[in-house]
Scaffold this motif. Structure first.
Motif, PDB file in Angstrom:
ATOM      1  N   ILE A  55       0.814  -1.217   0.000  1.00 18.90           N
ATOM      2  CA  ILE A  55       0.000   0.000   0.000  1.00 18.90           C
ATOM      3  C   ILE A  55       0.846   1.264   0.000  1.00 18.90           C
ATOM      4  O   ILE A  55       0.334   2.353   0.263  1.00 18.90           O
ATOM      5  CB  ILE A  55      -0.972   0.010   1.203  1.00 18.90           C
ATOM      6  N   SER A  56       2.117   1.151  -0.325  1.00 23.32           N
ATOM      7  CA  SER A  56       3.002   2.311  -0.268  1.00 23.32           C
ATOM      8  C   SER A  56       2.594   3.385  -1.274  1.00 23.32           C
ATOM      9  O   SER A  56       2.677   4.577  -0.964  1.00 23.32           O
ATOM     10  CB  SER A  56       4.449   1.893  -0.492  1.00 23.32           C
ATOM     11  N   ILE A  57       2.140   3.000  -2.444  1.00 23.75           N
ATOM     12  CA  ILE A  57       1.733   3.986  -3.450  1.00 23.75           C
ATOM     13  C   ILE A  57       0.494   4.738  -2.966  1.00 23.75           C
ATOM     14  O   ILE A  57       0.432   5.970  -3.052  1.00 23.75           O
ATOM     15  CB  ILE A  57       1.486   3.310  -4.809  1.00 23.75           C
ATOM     16  N   GLN A  58      -0.491   4.005  -2.435  1.00 23.20           N
ATOM     17  CA  GLN A  58      -1.700   4.662  -1.925  1.00 23.20           C
ATOM     18  C   GLN A  58      -1.363   5.590  -0.760  1.00 23.20           C
ATOM     19  O   GLN A  58      -1.921   6.675  -0.636  1.00 23.20           O
ATOM     20  CB  GLN A  58      -2.742   3.633  -1.481  1.00 23.20           C
ATOM     21  N   ARG A  59      -0.448   5.153   0.094  1.00 17.85           N
ATOM     22  CA  ARG A  59      -0.049   5.978   1.236  1.00 17.85           C
ATOM     23  C   ARG A  59       0.646   7.254   0.759  1.00 17.85           C
ATOM     24  O   ARG A  59       0.399   8.340   1.286  1.00 17.85           O
ATOM     25  CB  ARG A  59       0.875   5.177   2.147  1.00 17.85           C
ATOM     26  N   PHE A  60       1.490   7.149  -0.257  1.00 17.07           N
ATOM     27  CA  PHE A  60       2.178   8.314  -0.801  1.00 17.07           C
ATOM     28  C   PHE A  60       1.182   9.288  -1.426  1.00 17.07           C
ATOM     29  O   PHE A  60       1.260  10.500  -1.195  1.00 17.07           O
ATOM     30  CB  PHE A  60       3.227   7.885  -1.841  1.00 17.07           C
ATOM     31  N   VAL A  61       0.244   8.769  -2.212  1.00 15.00           N
ATOM     32  CA  VAL A  61      -0.772   9.627  -2.837  1.00 15.00           C
ATOM     33  C   VAL A  61      -1.605  10.326  -1.765  1.00 15.00           C
ATOM     34  O   VAL A  61      -1.901  11.522  -1.863  1.00 15.00           O
ATOM     35  CB  VAL A  61      -1.659   8.810  -3.803  1.00 15.00           C
ATOM     36  N   ALA A  62      -1.980   9.600  -0.727  1.00 18.89           N
ATOM     37  CA  ALA A  62      -2.756  10.200   0.364  1.00 18.89           C
ATOM     38  C   ALA A  62      -1.956  11.295   1.056  1.00 18.89           C
ATOM     39  O   ALA A  62      -2.507  12.352   1.401  1.00 18.89           O
ATOM     40  CB  ALA A  62      -3.177   9.131   1.360  1.00 18.89           C
ATOM     41  N   MET A  63      -0.661  11.068   1.259  1.00 16.88           N
ATOM     42  CA  MET A  63       0.177  12.076   1.895  1.00 16.88           C
ATOM     43  C   MET A  63       0.277  13.327   1.017  1.00 16.88           C
ATOM     44  O   MET A  63       0.154  14.456   1.508  1.00 16.88           O
ATOM     45  CB  MET A  63       1.573  11.529   2.173  1.00 16.88           C
ATOM     46  N   VAL A  64       0.478  13.142  -0.284  1.00 16.58           N
ATOM     47  CA  VAL A  64       0.577  14.277  -1.201  1.00 16.58           C
ATOM     48  C   VAL A  64      -0.739  15.059  -1.222  1.00 16.58           C
ATOM     49  O   VAL A  64      -0.745  16.296  -1.171  1.00 16.58           O
ATOM     50  CB  VAL A  64       0.970  13.802  -2.618  1.00 16.58           C
ATOM     51  N   LEU A  65      -1.860  14.339  -1.280  1.00 19.38           N
ATOM     52  CA  LEU A  65      -3.156  15.017  -1.272  1.00 19.38           C
ATOM     53  C   LEU A  65      -3.397  15.753   0.047  1.00 19.38           C
ATOM     54  O   LEU A  65      -3.989  16.837   0.060  1.00 19.38           O
ATOM     55  CB  LEU A  65      -4.276  14.019  -1.540  1.00 19.38           C
ATOM     56  N   THR A  66      -2.936  15.200   1.146  1.00 18.96           N
ATOM     57  CA  THR A  66      -3.068  15.863   2.437  1.00 18.96           C
ATOM     58  C   THR A  66      -2.252  17.150   2.473  1.00 18.96           C
ATOM     59  O   THR A  66      -2.727  18.187   2.951  1.00 18.96           O
ATOM     60  CB  THR A  66      -2.627  14.927   3.576  1.00 18.96           C
ATOM     61  N   VAL A  67      -1.037  17.091   1.959  1.00 18.18           N
ATOM     62  CA  VAL A  67      -0.192  18.288   1.917  1.00 18.18           C
ATOM     63  C   VAL A  67      -0.835  19.345   1.027  1.00 18.18           C
ATOM     64  O   VAL A  67      -0.915  20.529   1.398  1.00 18.18           O
ATOM     65  CB  VAL A  67       1.236  17.938   1.440  1.00 18.18           C
ATOM     66  N   PHE A  68      -1.315  18.947  -0.155  1.00 19.42           N
ATOM     67  CA  PHE A  68      -1.972  19.903  -1.050  1.00 19.42           C
ATOM     68  C   PHE A  68      -3.224  20.486  -0.402  1.00 19.42           C
ATOM     69  O   PHE A  68      -3.504  21.678  -0.531  1.00 19.42           O
ATOM     70  CB  PHE A  68      -2.333  19.255  -2.381  1.00 19.42           C
ATOM     71  N   GLY A  69      -3.979  19.665   0.298  1.00 11.13           N
ATOM     72  CA  GLY A  69      -5.167  20.156   0.996  1.00 11.13           C
ATOM     73  C   GLY A  69      -4.805  21.159   2.075  1.00 11.13           C
ATOM     74  O   GLY A  69      -5.459  22.189   2.227  1.00 11.13           O
ATOM     75  N   GLY A  70      -3.752  20.865   2.828  1.00  5.49           N
ATOM     76  CA  GLY A  70      -3.296  21.803   3.860  1.00  5.49           C
ATOM     77  C   GLY A  70      -2.835  23.122   3.274  1.00  5.49           C
ATOM     78  O   GLY A  70      -3.142  24.196   3.807  1.00  5.49           O
ATOM     79  N   VAL A  71      -2.110  23.054   2.168  1.00  4.79           N
ATOM     80  CA  VAL A  71      -1.660  24.274   1.499  1.00  4.79           C
ATOM     81  C   VAL A  71      -2.860  25.057   0.970  1.00  4.79           C
ATOM     82  O   VAL A  71      -2.908  26.291   1.066  1.00  4.79           O
ATOM     83  CB  VAL A  71      -0.653  23.945   0.374  1.00  4.79           C
ATOM     84  N   ALA A  72      -3.859  24.350   0.437  1.00  4.59           N
ATOM     85  CA  ALA A  72      -5.065  25.015  -0.060  1.00  4.59           C
ATOM     86  C   ALA A  72      -5.809  25.723   1.062  1.00  4.59           C
ATOM     87  O   ALA A  72      -6.272  26.863   0.896  1.00  4.59           O
ATOM     88  CB  ALA A  72      -5.981  24.002  -0.749  1.00  4.59           C
ATOM     89  N   VAL A  73      -5.931  25.084   2.221  1.00 12.00           N
ATOM     90  CA  VAL A  73      -6.594  25.721   3.370  1.00 12.00           C
ATOM     91  C   VAL A  73      -5.793  26.944   3.816  1.00 12.00           C
ATOM     92  O   VAL A  73      -6.365  28.003   4.100  1.00 12.00           O
ATOM     93  CB  VAL A  73      -6.765  24.713   4.529  1.00 12.00           C
TER      94      VAL A  73
END
Length: 177
Positions: free
Chosen positions: A45-63
């Motif tokens: 699940i490393s790819i899914q975990r990486f994508v989730a982390m990237v999306l979380t960072v982008f979401g935080g930057v967007a907020v």
């Protein structure tokens, strides 16, 4: 070919005895890549975990960017309305009323953004469905949590311009033009 061994002790401590047992049956059999099941699961699940982390960072930057933008718009609106705020204060408006005026303007802007964002998120939620495990992309609890976080962000972004507007000195505001 793979072999899975269940143990109650440290799995890697049994690597040598299992390897010797396999060679006892067939000495030509290669034994490589001895790993724990946790490691295999994490790798799968490393790819899914990486994508989730990237999306979380982008979401935080967007907020962060949206709160900075809202703060900037409100601060600019307060600076443009300094004379009006001074007149209101000179005519007897309470500082609480001025703060409420600025916060209401901020919440109107943010409410429009939250509404449009919620509709967009619901409409595009099917794009992230493949990244979720045993969870719906339209989970109401997740949407409520996101709205709560954004509401706190909006409150923080509205606080400082509202406080500054309430501190306007009516004499200085009326004299500046």
């Amino acid at each position: 070919m793979s072999l899975v061994v269940r143990t109650r002790t440290d799995p890697l401590s049994l690597a040598k005895p299992v390897q010797e047992a396999i060679w006892g049956i067939d000495p030509a059999q290669p034994v490589s890549k001895i790993r724990c099941l946790e490691e295999l699961t994490a790798d799968s699940i490393s790819i899914q975990r990486f994508v989730a982390m990237v999306l979380t960072v982008f979401g935080g930057v967007a907020v962060l960017l949206s709160s900075i933008g809202l703060y900037g718009v409100l601060a600019y609106a307060v600076s443009q309305r300094t004379r009006e705020i001074g007149v209101r204060l000179a005519l007897g408006a309470q500082r609480r009323q001025i703060q409420r005026l600025v916060r209401t303007r901020g919440w109107r802007l943010a409410g429009c953004g939250l509404g449009l964002g919620l509709l967009g998120a619901l409409a595009l939620s099917f794009l992230v469905q493949s990244l979720l495990y045993e969870m719906s992309a339209q989970d109401p609890l997740t949407f409520l949590a996101a709205i709560a976080i954004l509401a706190l962000t909006v409150s923080a972004a509205c606080y400082f311009p509202a406080r500054r507007a309430a501190r306007v000195d009516p004499l200085v505001a009326l004299r500046c033009e």
